[in-house]
Design an enzyme around this catalytic site. Structure first.
Site, PDB file in Angstrom:
ATOM      1  N   ASP A   1       0.836  -1.208   0.000  1.00 45.47           N
ATOM      2  CA  ASP A   1       0.000   0.000   0.000  1.00 45.47           C
ATOM      3  C   ASP A   1       0.865   1.250   0.000  1.00 45.47           C
ATOM      4  OD1 ASP A   1      -2.203   1.624   0.021  1.00 45.47           O
ATOM      5  OD2 ASP A   1      -2.837   1.136   2.057  1.00 45.47           O
TER       6      ASP A   1
ATOM      7  N   ARG B   1      -0.067   9.057   0.954  1.00 46.70           N
ATOM      8  CA  ARG B   1      -0.841   9.117   2.204  1.00 46.70           C
ATOM      9  C   ARG B   1      -0.228   8.235   3.291  1.00 46.70           C
ATOM     10  NH1 ARG B   1      -3.702   6.338  -1.484  1.00 46.70           N
ATOM     11  NH2 ARG B   1      -3.651   4.102  -1.123  1.00 46.70           N
TER      12      ARG B   1
END
Ligand SMILES: *[C@@H]1O[C@H](CO)[C@@H](O)[C@H](O)[C@H]1NC(C)=O
Ligand SMILES: *[C@@H]1O[C@H](CO)[C@@H](O)[C@H](O)[C@H]1NC(C)=O
Ligand SMILES: *[C@@H]1O[C@H](CO)[C@@H](O)[C@H](O)[C@H]1NC(C)=O
Ligand SMILES: *[C@@H]1O[C@H](CO)[C@@H](O)[C@H](O)[C@H]1NC(C)=O
Length: 289
Positions: A128, A132
């Site tokens: 991931d 962010r």
């Protein structure tokens, strides 16, 4: 029972002066899946030691709530940090906007590549990687975090499949989307998207003009190599060589993608002579009226 994984560090700190930490707590009514993910994240992260990966200082897994104490990163996540800044230009300097130079953007990207190089050496997959999930500290230090999920704050970036995990499809390699295959090489694909986010100051979501279903269809075009696959466009602030490297990260064949070791070396070479201290000076420069 709390168990400190970094006893020497804690000891030295408690003897001298207090230090700021961040505490990540799992809410007590969390589902089993979230709990399992959190425990997995604790287990993975507490083994890692790299200057570009967020350090776990202590964990508490014996009783509720589960929590993880990590080092504190002053400026929060890189997505927000980028949104708060603009590219260094004479007009941006004139209005006293918060600015970042191109060199600083590449400097931040090379730190992410360095942290990923460490994970690559351990054969560990992040799954991931995105701005962010990177944190910003003093002096433009970047550390990779969230080997689990930052998925509440940024839920729009995740695609929900009924009965399955939520997936950051816009950052995922075609083989991760279609075959559920996650490897260091699919992390390299995500790095290409992360670099694109950095160079566009995270102003748009990747493939912002495509719906989630169109992003999945695009993965199918990569798979079939039918010539209809859409690549993210070259950012306005991006040299041709850096864009070419980004495109290599999105090669259909995972073995043709560069390694993080290659990427890190390439970015360092492209950014030779850059010193983050100069950035500080730039930021403090008083506009000439
Ligand atoms: C903490 O102090 C001990 C003993 O003084 C030392 O051996 C150790 O390296 C120190 N650890 C850190 C992280 O500074
Ligand atoms: C940031 O840079 C300044 C000046 O170069 C230095 O004194 C300071 O220790 C650095 N801080 C961190 C956290 O690296
Ligand atoms: C989205 O934008 C890309 C490039 O900017 C373009 O090639 C593509 O056709 C667009 N797709 C749609 C569905 O509008
Ligand atoms: C993938 O990489 C190979 C070797 O560098 C290159 O020949 C090929 O054109 C690339 N494919 C795509 C779709 O970019």
């Amino acid at each position: 029972m709390s168990h400190f994984v970094e006893e020497d560090f804690i000891m030295n700190r408690t003897l001298s002066r207090p230090c700021l930490v961040a505490v990540k707590i799992l809410r007590t009514n969390a589902e089993d899946r979230a709990r399992a993910d959190f425990l997995k994240e604790i287990k993975i992260m507490s083994q890692l030691r790299d200057p570009n990966i967020v350090r776990v200082l202590g964990v508490c897994t014996g009783e509720e709530p589960l929590c993880m104490i990590v080092e504190y990163m002053k400026y929060g996540d890189l997505n927000q940090f980028l949104l708060d800044h603009v590219l260094e230009t004479p007009s941006a300097q004139a209005v006293n906007a918060k600015i970042l130079s191109y060199g600083c953007l590449i400097y931040m990207a090379s730190q992410i590549a360095s942290g990923m190089k460490y994970l690559e050496s351990l054969n560990m997959v992040h799954r991931d990687l995105a701005v962010r999930n990177c944190l910003v500290g003093m002096n433009f230090t970047i550390k990779i975090s969230d080997f689990g999920m930052s998925r509440i704050l940024y839920s729009a970036d995740y695609y929900k499949i009924e009965g399955r995990a939520v997936l950051p499809i816009r950052w995922m390699a075609w083989e991760s989307i279609l075959l559920g295959k996650f490897t260091t090489k699919s992390d390299v694909w995500s790095f290409g998207v992360t670099l694109w986010e950095i160079l566009t100051f995270a102003r748009d979501q990747p493939y912002h003009n495509l719906s989630d279903d169109q992003v999945i269809a695009n993965a199918g075009h990569f798979y079939r190599s039918d010539g209809q696959q859409i690549l993210l466009p070259q950012p306005i602030v991006c040299s041709r060589e850096i864009y070419d490297m980004m495109v290599e990260c999105w090669n259909r064949s995972d073995c043709e993608r560069p390694t993080f070791k290659d990427i890190h070396m390439f970015l360092l070479r492209k950014n030779m002579g850059y010193n983050p201290k100069d950035e500080k000076l730039n930021q403090l420069k008083v506009p000439v009226c």
